[in-house]
Every structure is written in structure tokens, then in C-alpha cells.
Write an enzyme that holds these catalytic residues in place. Sequence first.
Site, PDB file in Angstrom:
ATOM      1  N   ASP A 171     -10.857  -1.602  -1.918  1.00 41.41           N
ATOM      2  CA  ASP A 171     -11.761  -2.346  -1.046  1.00 41.41           C
ATOM      3  C   ASP A 171     -12.584  -3.324  -1.887  1.00 41.41           C
ATOM      4  O   ASP A 171     -12.216  -3.643  -3.009  1.00 41.41           O
ATOM      5  CB  ASP A 171     -12.666  -1.356  -0.305  1.00 41.41           C
ATOM      6  CG  ASP A 171     -13.176  -0.250  -1.228  1.00 41.41           C
ATOM      7  OD1 ASP A 171     -13.528  -0.575  -2.389  1.00 41.41           O
ATOM      8  OD2 ASP A 171     -13.205   0.917  -0.819  1.00 41.41           O
ATOM      9  N   HIS A 522      -2.548   1.139  -1.404  1.00 38.56           N
ATOM     10  CA  HIS A 522      -3.681   0.880  -0.511  1.00 38.56           C
ATOM     11  C   HIS A 522      -4.695   0.001  -1.257  1.00 38.56           C
ATOM     12  O   HIS A 522      -5.644   0.487  -1.885  1.00 38.56           O
ATOM     13  CB  HIS A 522      -4.334   2.206  -0.104  1.00 38.56           C
ATOM     14  CG  HIS A 522      -5.465   2.059   0.868  1.00 38.56           C
ATOM     15  ND1 HIS A 522      -5.298   2.148   2.237  1.00 38.56           N
ATOM     16  CD2 HIS A 522      -6.788   1.826   0.681  1.00 38.56           C
ATOM     17  CE1 HIS A 522      -6.465   1.984   2.833  1.00 38.56           C
ATOM     18  NE2 HIS A 522      -7.394   1.790   1.901  1.00 38.56           N
ATOM     19  N   ASP A 570       4.661   7.030   0.374  1.00 38.35           N
ATOM     20  CA  ASP A 570       4.319   5.682  -0.090  1.00 38.35           C
ATOM     21  C   ASP A 570       4.004   4.801   1.114  1.00 38.35           C
ATOM     22  O   ASP A 570       4.785   3.941   1.521  1.00 38.35           O
ATOM     23  CB  ASP A 570       5.482   5.102  -0.910  1.00 38.35           C
ATOM     24  CG  ASP A 570       5.123   3.776  -1.564  1.00 38.35           C
ATOM     25  OD1 ASP A 570       3.935   3.394  -1.523  1.00 38.35           O
ATOM     26  OD2 ASP A 570       6.024   3.116  -2.118  1.00 38.35           O
ATOM     27  N   GLU A 579      -4.165   5.174  -2.760  1.00 36.02           N
ATOM     28  CA  GLU A 579      -5.305   4.362  -3.204  1.00 36.02           C
ATOM     29  C   GLU A 579      -5.668   4.672  -4.657  1.00 36.02           C
ATOM     30  O   GLU A 579      -5.862   5.832  -5.025  1.00 36.02           O
ATOM     31  CB  GLU A 579      -6.528   4.583  -2.320  1.00 36.02           C
ATOM     32  CG  GLU A 579      -7.671   3.634  -2.694  1.00 36.02           C
ATOM     33  CD  GLU A 579      -8.835   3.717  -1.728  1.00 36.02           C
ATOM     34  OE1 GLU A 579      -9.500   2.689  -1.513  1.00 36.02           O
ATOM     35  OE2 GLU A 579      -9.087   4.808  -1.178  1.00 36.02           O
TER      36      GLU A 579
END
Length: 627
Positions: A171, A522, A570, A579
Site C-alpha cells: 500500500d 499484493h 498465488d 503481500e
Amino acid sequence: MSMYVRDPWGGPLELQGDSATDDDRSRNLDLDRGALSMTSRQLDETQQSWLLAAPGSHGKKKKKKYVDLGCLLVSHKLFLWTAGAVVVAAALAGLIAIIVKTVPRRHRLEPPQDNYTLALHKALMFFNAQRSGPIPKHSNVSWRGNSGLRDGLSDQSYGKNLVGGFYDAGDAIKFTFPASFAMTMLSWSVIEYSTKYEAAGELHHVKEIIRWGVDYLLKTFNSSADTTDSIVAEFLQVGQGSASGGTKQNDHYCWMRPEDIDYRRPVAICWDRCSDLAAEAAAALAAASIVFKDDKAYSHKLVHGASTLWKFASRYTKHKSVYTGQWDAASYNSTSNFDELIWGGAWMYLATGNASCLSVSTNPKLAQQAGAFHGGPQYGVLNWDNKLPGAQVLLSRLRLFLSPGYPYEEILKAFHKQTANFMCSYLPVFKSFNRTKGGLIELNHGNPKPLQHVVNAAFLATLYSDYLETADAPGWYCGPNFYPAGALRDFARTQIDYILGKNPHQLSYVVGFGTKYPKHVHHRGASIPKNRVHYNCKGGWKWRDTRKPNPNTIAGAMVAGPDRHDEFRDVRSNRNYTEPTLAGNAGLVAALVALSGGRTGVDKNTMFSSVPPMFPNPPPPPAPWKP
């Protein structure tokens, strides 16, 4: 009667016979003498040269020539021969050089790097992809650009520069707590293994990463002041919402490249009661000051900032004072501050030599509150929340190499014993932790995201093994049984090898290492193509939800890992599998450099460069004996 003989002066000489009268002979002799004397006077030099010539020689002898070299006269002939020889030798040498350069030859190949060194190169690249702020021109991550250039300044309630640092995971959040732990781990690995980093050609790179991280930490509080009462806990791209769901824009609801974020990014500040956060940040700055000890001005700046935070943190040694994420408590919710105080105090002592810091770390009551002398689910498990195992290893190092003696010996001996105990728990023979069928130790007891804990344990095990070897100790005891130091290194290898591909799926959990690795990480930046298209909050969802592999390879990212059955999905949408995190990769880097190169041992002295000579006080005398 006349006779002719050869005239030595170049013509015939007539000699008269005996028939001439004595008067005639006398007259002729007088004439000859006169002619001879005249000729001698006219040809004196020539005659002398002929007379001095060797028998049988004719003509004039050549004059010998010399070359004046200033301080030496050299025969002209010898000079010519010498000069000619030099020219010929130079030409011959040049010809040989041309032949050597042009003729194909077999080069002596350098020995191939081991897998740990190769993976180390990759793992460090992950930090380049996580940079926030202006990206350096030499960055090797082509799909990243400048981002967060108004961080801190755009929040009118804060209004200070918070540009820089690292995004925590997939993020655009910058969490101070785990980022500080990551920088502490990287600095620790550099202090112990700088020669290995240098051998791998990564010393400058890792120091650049650390500097980027701690420069940001210095911005999260008033680092120029001697005291502070607040620190920036986290910096988010939005101010509302949580990871649990909802329709309002927040970091987990939106899927955007960091470069495209164009809305307000509020600052979350921790006031007063966040001793754990301040102690961890102090540890990061203190450890980094040792890494940069040769840059005295910068090292002093880091020490000053660390001291300011330490004053703030050490006010809470008697009661709990913990940081809790104000915006996303589920992400990094600290459970205690006592472990950070022991950890931070140890690093502060090593960076400053201030015995008061060591007194905090070796306070038996604080150690008891931190859970140093009893088991529990996190016993021996080093992570962003639990620093106690790292602190115990660090203080065991102090006892092994410096032996500070009284009044620290008793508590340091206890820490050393606990270190030996949880090292024993890593060995498969004791079954202290479950293992998957593929051999991965379950330090988080089967919960998701196991790899971040595994790499930290691999680092501690290898490090403690090297401590033992550096101290000339062949091993350590687990109860009555003795185990060689190499057993810890073997444990570390099996775990890191699992992560690098020796697992049931033959899958490397480090992106870009090997031929088979996760392709749906991710990560917002890696999943959205750099195609000059601005994707807004929902516009990036199509890239989040597509089944296609990420268009950008985030090299070196260690994903969260498999589940307790060695299974791995995956899929981009499941953070528990795919992540990566800043703290996880820091532990990976530390473990890889410790195992790399095949050599054992650590840099024994750099850690203690700021510690003054220790002259232990004698223990107090025993109480008088009474019957």
C-alpha cells in the site's frame, strides 16, 4: 756504381758505389742531410704519425669519438649499441603486448556466488521499490516514480515536511513502528557482517537504504531538540476507513499507484503514551549511528535524535505504555513496551556508552515484566512486536565479549541462559514448535504470514552460532546435551532454503529468485502498468482483480508465505499469501548476509566502538556469618 733502395720518406734513394771519392761522398752526404732536415721540418706531423704507426699500417688513424652525457663520457659506438638495444627491446615488448591482447585466451573465472548471496542482491532491491519521495536517478526500479512529495505539508494541522521514508507493504502507508524495526535489523546486520556485504558488493547499497530510512525517522519528531513529547506514529494516504471493509476511500479500499495519489494524506501523531514506539525509533537511530560512525557529524546527529527519543521512552519503565495504530489498529498493534525498553536501552548503551541506558536494559523487574524468564506463545520469536529475543542475544554478546561483571553479571547471565534455551527450541529434536511436512518451522503457531518470523529466527540462530565461534566456544548445552554451534547454522539453512525453493511446491517465495516465484504479488505499484494513464481510486480495481500476472516485477519481495499445510495461493487479493512487508524483508536480508559467503564469525569490535573500557566493581562482601 750506384744502388737504389727504398726511401723511407716515399721515393727511391740512390746510393753511390765505392768508386766515388771520399770528397764526393762527403758532399752528397751534406746535401742529403740538408734535404732531410728540410723535409723533416715541412712534414713533421705526418712523419711522426707514420713513425708512430704500427708496423705494416698505412694511412691516418681515425680519431675516437665520445658522447657527453653530462656526468659521464660514453663511447659513441657503445652509446649507439645501447640505444639500439633499448629500441629493439621496446619494440619487442610492444609486439608481445599486442599479441597478448589480440590472441584469444581463457580467463580465470571467479567462483560462482552461492544462493544466499544471489538472493541477497534481490532482497535489497525490494527497498528500492518501496521508496517514498523523490526517487534517486540511479534507482534500478524503472516502474517507480516520485510520490508523496507533499507528505506532511498537505496536512494543515501538521504542516511539516514528512517527505521520504518507505511504504510499509503493498500500500502507500508509512508506519513508523515497523519501519524503525526494519532499520534496526538492517543496521545490526551491517555492524556484524560488513565484510560480507562488501564481498557481495552491497555495502554501499545497504547503507544507502538505512540512511534513507533513518533520515525519515528524524523528521517524525523534533530531532534538533533535547526533549520531545510526541512522535509521528503513522502516515496514511487517507483519514477514514479501515481494513475491515466499508465504502469510504481508504488505503485498502483504493487501488492506486503511489505516484497517482492526489488527495489528502493526514498525519497520525502519538502523544505521550507510546513508549514502545519511541524506544524502537531510538534503537533504529542508535544502531544506525554505529553503522555511520566514520561520518562523525552524521553519526552524532543520529545519536542526538536517539537520545531525545530515549528520554521520552524511558519515562515509562514501571507501567505499560503502548502504541496502538490510530487508523488501522489491526495492522501494527503493539502488545507491550517493556521489550522495546530492554532492546532500546541496549542499543543506546552501545551507541553512547552511557551506563544509565544499560541499567534500564538490565533491570530485573523490567525483564520480569517483559516475560524474559517464562515461556509463552512468543517465547524466542523475534518480530516487529516482540523485541525481547533480539535484546537477549544482543546482551549475551555483551557478556561473551566484554564481561562487564558486577553489577550486571547476574542479569546478563540470566539473559544468556534464556538465549541458549530458545536456541535449543529452534532445533527439530526438541519439538518446541510444530513444523510443516515440508520442514518450515511454525513460529507463529500456524497463523498466516509465517515467513517474517522464520527469517528473524534464522538470523538469530546464525548470529549466535557465529558469536560462539568468535568466542572460541565449540557449542552450547541444551539441558545435559551438548550441541555444536554448527547445528544452529544448519537450522537456519534449512529454513532459508525452504523460502528459496526447497519446499513441496519447488516455489521461491522471493520474487525474481529462481525460475518459479509468485507472479500476483499484493502490491499496488507492481500490479498497475506504468502507461501514463492515471487510475483513480476505483480505476485500479481492474488491475487488482485481474488474473493476469503483475506487469511489473517487484524483485526481491518476500511474500507472506504458505499456510500450515505448505499450501500457497498465488492470488493478488489475499494478503495473507502474497503481500510483502518492510520488516519481513529486513529480516530476510539479515539472514541471507549472515549465511552468505561460507565464512563464519562476526566483526567483534565495531559494536563496542563507543563503549568505554569497563572496570567492573567488586561485588559487595557477604553478610557476616552468624551461628
